[in-house]
Design a protein around this motif. Sequence first.
Motif, short mmCIF file in Angstrom:
data_model
loop_
_atom_site.label_atom_id
_atom_site.label_comp_id
_atom_site.label_asym_id
_atom_site.label_seq_id
_atom_site.Cartn_x
_atom_site.Cartn_y
_atom_site.Cartn_z
N THR A 461 0.57 -1.31 -0.47
CA THR A 461 -0.31 -0.09 0.01
C THR A 461 0.77 1.10 -0.22
O THR A 461 2.05 1.02 0.49
CB THR A 461 -0.81 0.16 1.25
OG1 THR A 461 -1.93 -1.14 1.73
CG2 THR A 461 -1.51 1.52 0.86
N ASP A 464 2.00 8.60 0.73
CA ASP A 464 2.03 9.66 0.13
C ASP A 464 3.85 10.16 0.67
O ASP A 464 3.81 9.86 1.29
CB ASP A 464 1.01 10.97 1.43
CG ASP A 464 0.17 10.15 1.02
OD1 ASP A 464 -0.44 9.13 0.06
OD2 ASP A 464 -1.66 10.69 1.69
N GLY A 474 -2.03 12.22 -5.38
CA GLY A 474 -1.77 10.75 -6.50
C GLY A 474 -1.26 10.44 -6.53
O GLY A 474 0.04 10.89 -6.82
N THR A 486 -2.88 3.07 -6.57
CA THR A 486 -3.28 3.29 -4.13
C THR A 486 -2.20 2.21 -3.86
O THR A 486 -1.75 2.57 -2.84
CB THR A 486 -4.34 2.83 -4.51
OG1 THR A 486 -4.98 1.59 -4.43
CG2 THR A 486 -5.00 4.45 -4.91
#
Length: 634
Positions: A461, A464, A474, A486
């Motif tokens: 995962t 950021d 993103g 993602t």
Amino acid sequence: MAYSANEHSIIWAWSNNTTRPAGAYGVALPTSNTQWTVPAGNVLGVDEGRFWIEDGLAAGDTRQVRFQSYDDLGQSNPSAYSPAIVGTTIGGDVPAIDEQPKSVTVFGGTAATFSVRAHSQRGETLSYQWFYLDIASITDTDKGKANYAEWKPVVGETGPDYAIDAADTLWNGKLFCVDVMDRTVNASGVVPTVRSQPARLGVEQTSAIADPDAAAATLRMVPTITLELTPTDGSTIVQHRDEFFVPYGCTFDMTFTVMDAAGDPCLGRITLSRHTYKNGSHKVGTSKDLALTNGLHTLQGDYPASDPSSSYWPLTPSGDDGPRVFEVEARLSLDSPTVTKVLPINEYFIINYGVVLPERAAHLLTCDTEGLLPGGPTYALTKHMPLPSIAPAMVGAQFDGWFTDADLANPFEPPFASGPGQTTVYSAWSQNEYAVSYELDGGTNSTDNPATLMNDSTTVTLRDPSKEGYAFEGWFADSSFSQPVTAIPRGATGDISLYAKWRLIEYPLFYFAGIGKNPAGNPTSHTVLDGELPIAPPTFEGAKAGTNAWYADSLFTQKAPGSIPAGSIGDEAFYGYADFAQQEPEPGSSDPAQPKLLAKTGDQGPLHFLAVAAVTAGAALAASLGFRGKGGDR
């Protein structure tokens, strides 16, 4: 699983113990054009049995089937076909037994030896494994066996002769047999193996006769009890030594034959009991005595379907009257003159009535890929069933074989002598390393985002990154920001490039000038890209010259800078103040008679303040709020 019962039959068996039990199953056969079809007669309801007999084959024949499940016998809601399962009958190339092991009787404490003589029909050196029939499993609750009789290996006995140094009287009646094997697989992918006929050990109490020859003459021999099932409804019953495969609902007669070591019929009777087991629980039917006439007794019209009360043929311990496995126990009692020549024994037979229990008939081989591949398949392998091609395929990784230990020190190699039990094999892989590059456009990546991945990497995962003065919008797989990402799926297969998308943050500037004025040229917002932005002081009519200024706090304790430095980030608030000619209390007075100059009322937008008008020290405040622009009062 495929169960090779003899040289001309294969039993195809399956389980309905799944997360989505089926209402019926179909056995699909290959057609001439490499397709598969389920003949009408190959559809079976789960209450009609869970094995299918393919008979009339030749020794060494190999067959394939696939399975399909349905909601009902009408074949509604069919599943996809299972993988093909390969079965092979006992081949004509199995080792030939020239001399079968013979039953022996000895006095307690003396030696006993069983021997087999055989030769390989393929010219190979033979391997051996001796077994004994275990009937000694006892539970504390009912003092009966908790499991079916089972052939278990005698550890370390891997030669043609099995010698017992001192026989125990507790071993009286115990059965032994031996598997004789070649050492390599044949063209069908199985190790040619043959099992001997069972031989029984008889153990008498120590004789009081001093003369050894005279004492030996008193030894009683062990008899032989055989069972034959004869179908009376045209069904096919397959026998493999002491095990029978009977279709569910089949009607049959049972014939018992008892002979002594010389082949003469025995006199006496058999006490017949039938047992079922499930999850360690045991249930037994009502016993029945069968008188022997010339060593024979045929029991007609006695089969599970003829016994609706389940008195003689018991239900399973959980109350199931459908397909089940019976253990038939025949206890021999002898009459004169046989009693002086023959030892009384118990014999056990297995009747698979519409179902085969994998844990009894097969070796369960579980393939552990350590989560790299889903499923962790388990194969039910039986003798004369080719070892399936269990090499997994994973894109981008090299499979390096199976091992019998988690440390990958002991390779799993054929021949695999399958028998009841369980083995777990572990996969080894050669891993490839792949780079993950991040196009950050001046930002700083999270330390949690990996720089490299392997074939066996778990799902990642993405975290950021950060960039001063910008909001992260993103990760993307392309520089045009059209393919958002993602997470990186498990099991990388190549290098990966990721692009960070940013949005420039516009920070608002808030001015609170009260009854004064905010000069029209003051900026109302700024970004990290702006140069230095001058901030003109507020104007107050009637204020003392040089006292009008912006403060950084509402209590007017710290003057604000005269400009926004280049590259600054964050919201800013300015509070206007000036001195007037009349004497007024000091700013920030704690005099309760003085109203507070400013109060925060809550968030109703990016930032909202309520200016409370107050005349203190000649100063009063009123709120002025504006957005990005360079002119006008705010």
